[in-house]
Design a protein around this motif. Structure first.
Motif, PDB file in Angstrom:
ATOM      1  N   UNK A   1     -33.317 -28.233  40.586  1.00 46.29           N
ATOM      2  CA  UNK A   1     -32.728 -29.480  39.399  1.00 46.29           C
ATOM      3  C   UNK A   1     -33.901 -30.347  39.223  1.00 46.29           C
ATOM      4  N   UNK A   2     -34.338 -30.689  37.802  1.00 46.36           N
ATOM      5  CA  UNK A   2     -35.263 -31.575  37.378  1.00 46.36           C
ATOM      6  C   UNK A   2     -34.752 -33.041  36.940  1.00 46.36           C
TER       7      UNK A   2
ATOM      8  N   UNK B   1     -31.042 -36.763  29.278  1.00 48.02           N
ATOM      9  CA  UNK B   1     -31.001 -37.102  30.495  1.00 48.02           C
ATOM     10  C   UNK B   1     -32.259 -37.334  31.138  1.00 48.02           C
ATOM     11  N   UNK B   2     -32.353 -38.054  32.134  1.00 47.05           N
ATOM     12  CA  UNK B   2     -33.505 -38.668  32.585  1.00 47.05           C
ATOM     13  C   UNK B   2     -34.003 -37.527  33.817  1.00 47.05           C
ATOM     14  N   UNK B   3     -35.272 -37.148  33.672  1.00 45.84           N
ATOM     15  CA  UNK B   3     -35.983 -36.009  34.473  1.00 45.84           C
ATOM     16  C   UNK B   3     -36.862 -36.821  35.439  1.00 45.84           C
TER      17      UNK B   3
ATOM     18  N   UNK C   1     -45.108 -30.801  33.139  1.00 45.95           N
ATOM     19  CA  UNK C   1     -44.196 -29.497  32.339  1.00 45.95           C
ATOM     20  C   UNK C   1     -44.388 -28.291  33.526  1.00 45.95           C
ATOM     21  N   UNK C   2     -45.479 -28.013  34.075  1.00 46.68           N
ATOM     22  CA  UNK C   2     -45.691 -26.924  34.854  1.00 46.68           C
ATOM     23  C   UNK C   2     -44.869 -26.923  36.048  1.00 46.68           C
ATOM     24  N   UNK C   3     -44.618 -28.021  36.462  1.00 44.68           N
ATOM     25  CA  UNK C   3     -44.018 -28.219  37.699  1.00 44.68           C
ATOM     26  C   UNK C   3     -42.420 -27.925  37.425  1.00 44.68           C
ATOM     27  N   UNK C   4     -41.748 -28.316  36.137  1.00 41.63           N
ATOM     28  CA  UNK C   4     -40.721 -28.456  35.743  1.00 41.63           C
ATOM     29  C   UNK C   4     -40.412 -26.853  35.487  1.00 41.63           C
TER      30      UNK C   4
END
Length: 363
Positions: free
Chosen positions: A59-60, A80-82, A47-50
């Protein structure tokens, strides 16, 4: 007042995962505390990188192509796939970054932790647990500023290790209780690292506690951290001497032994039942697995300590029982054997082997 951006909420969710992870880990009576810590910390890192990606407009999502159109890969439930954490790490950090290797270690460990061995596994990796937490805090402050840091909320955990000879024996017993698959994973992961990465505090956090003898002042803290890079050459030399003393007093691997290269070759040959020459095969092995520096190195002592040590008095390398076991396990795979040694396994005829080893009779 305008609404907070989406990335800010993602960042707060990441920090909440960290708070929960540390809270569960610090409960000494909590079952499966390590497993819970690793799960929540890997979510926090994702989550911190996202959050950074979304803040910076990157784009994630995993994308594909249909015809000429770029599209986001959908999930079964319509989302959607992250990008997975290992891909996010690869895009943000270099291959040999100790921070990246530390997180990747726990990604692999997460699926190998067995519930009944959770506490023992925690004892084995607690230095990496601390590094995982400190690395997250450093990234958090570096990417989002000191106001977002968690340093004032989280306690520094206390680990008791190698304080007495009884404690050393207890740690050995812990290793013996652990499943072989976990020990193999830790050993193999460390063997894949450059020695400079394996010895970096960002990969595995190690602390030397030195009691303060002088009188306490109001300015004194109960615990003070000194960065190695802030010390001068003389101070660094003293620290390195202390590390050497401590290293000599404790046994970091199970069944530690000191073997010459010829002894290693004989043991591996006997275990595998195939020809294993010391000057060719063993040399290719320590080079392939980067266990020790090449001859003429300015730093011959920079070895992978679980497998090899440099004997300064005799200017030669000695190897451990763990190195023998590692080679036997790795080279049992014929494909890996041929990849490492550049020739297929050659079976030993037991009769010729006995004849070769039989001492010659005096005439």
């Amino acid at each position: 007042m305008s609404a907070r951006p989406r990335w800010w909420h993602e960042l707060q969710a990441s920090k909440s995962e960290v708070r929960l992870a540390v809270d569960l880990y610090n409960r000494s009576t909590q079952e499966r505390s390590l497993e819970a810590f690793v799960v929540h910390m890997t979510i926090a890192w994702t989550k911190v990188i996202q959050a950074r990606y979304e803040r910076d407009g990157n784009d994630i999502f995993i994308r594909g192509y249909r015809g000429h159109r770029n599209w986001r890969q959908p999930t079964r439930d319509g989302d959607f796939v992250t990008k997975p954490l290992h891909q996010l790490l690869a895009e943000q950090l270099t291959d040999n970054d100790p921070v990246r290797k530390n997180v990747e270690f726990f990604i692999g460990l997460r699926n190998r932790i067995e519930h009944r061995h959770d506490r023992d596994t925690g004892t084995l990796v607690h230095g990496r647990v601390q590094a995982l937490m400190l690395n997250y805090e450093n990234v958090l402050v570096d990417w989002f500023g000191a106001d977002e840091g968690l340093a004032d909320e989280l306690r520094f955990p206390i680990f008791l290790s190698t304080i007495t000879s009884d404690a050393v024996a207890a740690l050995k017993e812990v290793r013996q209780r652990l499943p072989q698959r976990i020990l193999d994973y830790v050993q193999d992961f460390d063997a894949s690292l450059d020695p400079s990465v394996a010895g970096d505090q960002r990969y595995e956090f190690r602390v030397y506690l030195i009691p303060q003898k002088s009188s306490k002042t109001e300015a004194d803290a109960a615990m003070t951290f000194v960065r190695l890079e802030d010390l001068d050459d003389e101070q660094r030399a003293q620290i390195e001497q202390m590390r050497t003393i401590i290293r000599d007093k404790k046994v970091p691997v199970e069944d530690l032994g000191h073997l010459r290269a010829t002894q290693v070759a004989e043991r591996v040959e006997k275990e595998l039942g195939v020809r294993f020459r010391v000057h060719h095969d063993h040399t290719r092995c320590w080079k392939h697995y980067e266990v020790r520096p090449s001859p003429g190195s300015d730093h011959p002592e920079r070895t992978k300590g679980d497998f090899c040590r440099y004997n300064e008095a005799f200017h030669e390398y000695v190897y451990t029982e763990a190195w023998v076991k590692f080679l036997v396990r790795k080279l049992s795979d014929e494909e890996e054997f041929e990849e490492v040694l550049d020739h297929p396994p050659i079976k030993i005829n037991p009769f010729t082997a006995k004849a070769r080893k039989r001492p010659a009779r005096a005439l």
